[in-house]
Design an enzyme around this catalytic site. Structure first.
Site, PDB file in Angstrom:
ATOM      1  N   LYS A   4     -46.846  17.093 -23.185  1.00 37.48           N
ATOM      2  CA  LYS A   4     -45.566  16.895 -23.897  1.00 37.48           C
ATOM      3  C   LYS A   4     -45.678  15.799 -24.963  1.00 37.48           C
ATOM      4  CE  LYS A   4     -42.551  18.457 -20.100  1.00 37.48           C
ATOM      5  NZ  LYS A   4     -43.451  18.471 -18.923  1.00 37.48           N
ATOM      6  N   PHE A   5     -46.579  16.001 -25.907  1.00 42.86           N
ATOM      7  CA  PHE A   5     -46.752  15.041 -27.004  1.00 42.86           C
ATOM      8  C   PHE A   5     -45.444  14.890 -27.781  1.00 42.86           C
ATOM      9  CE2 PHE A   5     -51.096  16.618 -26.314  1.00 42.86           C
ATOM     10  CZ  PHE A   5     -51.792  15.422 -26.245  1.00 42.86           C
ATOM     11  N   TYR A  50     -33.239  25.989 -10.619  1.00 40.61           N
ATOM     12  CA  TYR A  50     -34.126  27.136 -10.492  1.00 40.61           C
ATOM     13  C   TYR A  50     -33.413  28.440 -10.838  1.00 40.61           C
ATOM     14  CZ  TYR A  50     -37.381  24.065  -8.047  1.00 40.61           C
ATOM     15  OH  TYR A  50     -38.248  23.048  -7.732  1.00 40.61           O
ATOM     16  N   ARG A  97     -43.483  23.537  -6.739  1.00 40.69           N
ATOM     17  CA  ARG A  97     -43.300  23.282  -5.308  1.00 40.69           C
ATOM     18  C   ARG A  97     -43.071  24.551  -4.493  1.00 40.69           C
ATOM     19  NH1 ARG A  97     -39.057  18.595  -6.541  1.00 40.69           N
ATOM     20  NH2 ARG A  97     -38.973  19.836  -8.462  1.00 40.69           N
ATOM     21  N   GLY A 147     -48.037  12.512 -36.275  1.00 41.66           N
ATOM     22  CA  GLY A 147     -49.263  13.302 -36.281  1.00 41.66           C
ATOM     23  C   GLY A 147     -50.528  12.543 -35.963  1.00 41.66           C
ATOM     24  N   ASN A 148     -50.741  11.386 -36.601  1.00 39.12           N
ATOM     25  CA  ASN A 148     -51.977  10.642 -36.381  1.00 39.12           C
ATOM     26  C   ASN A 148     -52.075  10.125 -34.948  1.00 39.12           C
ATOM     27  OD1 ASN A 148     -54.446   9.356 -37.519  1.00 39.12           O
ATOM     28  ND2 ASN A 148     -53.385   7.499 -36.885  1.00 39.12           N
TER      29      ASN A 148
END
Length: 265
Positions: free
Chosen positions: A93-94, A217, A235, A98-99
């Site tokens: 999950k960046f 869920y 799970r 950009g760098n």
């Protein structure tokens, strides 16, 4: 949503990693991604070896492993991926410029670009996140890599909806080869513009409706009826009192039956 088979989509897909994934899904008759949030390498490898025959994709969070190492974690994981024929998705999950994400992807302790077939990112910082991650992949390996954008989440109160989701889809359109799809609760369109995005959906359960920390869920049939391609199950596969082998086959069959129903087989 797509009514084409996984094999038909594999043969026409512009992304090598998406094509490879769709092909193995067809061969193994599975659209199950196992999300294995455990804190030691031994627990992880034991679960992976048990669930490997039933999954198309393994989703990891390697930063929660207390004993992570390349030699003892990554190497055996890659060996199991080859043995059982599945791909690896590091759920990183960046969410930076950009760098910075390029360095987070290629460097540090985990060097994700070296071993994870797929990773993911938020759209909050704009298109540069895609460019940075793609550069990182190209500079690190000749192996095909793919990126999923986080369009929607399954947690209660998530802010990822509406205009945010639309903006994330626009970012995904910037790179047809590297961006292979979305983490989402429904189909994201794009076919009329030549995109064939994979939709991977978390928060899928055959028994539970939620947890105390805001997870919600949905059933396997529900998510396939709204456009998912791959179900992400955690799970439900290995929680206390559950047998991973039994649950792996149970979810594999439920997902496959729902897919066949959607494509009319």
């Amino acid at each position: 949503m797509s009514s084409a088979s996984y094999l038909q989509r594999a043969e026409a897909h512009p992304s090598p990693v998406a094509s490879k994934l769709l092909k193995l899904m067809h061969e193994k008759k599975t659209n199950l991604c196992a999300s294995l949030d455990v804190t030691t390498t031994s627990e992880l490898l034991k679960l992976v070896d048990t669930l490997g025959p039933y999954i198309c994709l393994l989703k990891t969070h390697v930063d929660i492993l207390s004993d992570f190492s390349f030699e003892n974690t990554v190497k055996p994981l890659k060996e199991m991926a080859a043995k059982h024929n599945f791909l690896i998705f590091e759920d990183r999950k960046f969410a930076d410029i950009g760098n910075t994400v390029k360095l987070q992807y290629t460097s540090g302790v985990y060097k994700i670009a070296e071993w994870a077939d797929i990773t993911n990112a938020h759209g909050v910082t704009g298109q540069g996140i895609v460019t940075g991650l793609k550069q990182g992949a190209e500079e690190t390996t000749n192996e095909p890599r793919g990126l999923l954008m986080l369009a929607e989440l399954s947690s209660k109160g998530s802010l990822a909806h509406g205009e945010y989701t639309k903006g994330t889809v626009d970012i995904a359109k910037s790179d047809k080869d590297f961006v292979i799809g979305f983490i989402a609760q429904k189909d994201m369109g794009g076919r009329d513009e030549g995109f064939d995005w994979l939709i991977m959906t978390p928060g899928v359960g055959l028994d539970d409706k939620g947890d105390a920390l805001g997870q919600q869920y949905r059933t396997v049939d529900e998510v396939f009826s709204t456009g998912t391609d791959i179900i992400i199950v955690g799970r439900g596969l290995f929680a206390k009192g559950r047998d991973p082998k039994t649950e792996g086959e149970r979810y594999r069959k439920a997902g496959w039956d729902a897919y066949l129903k959607r494509i009319g087989n």
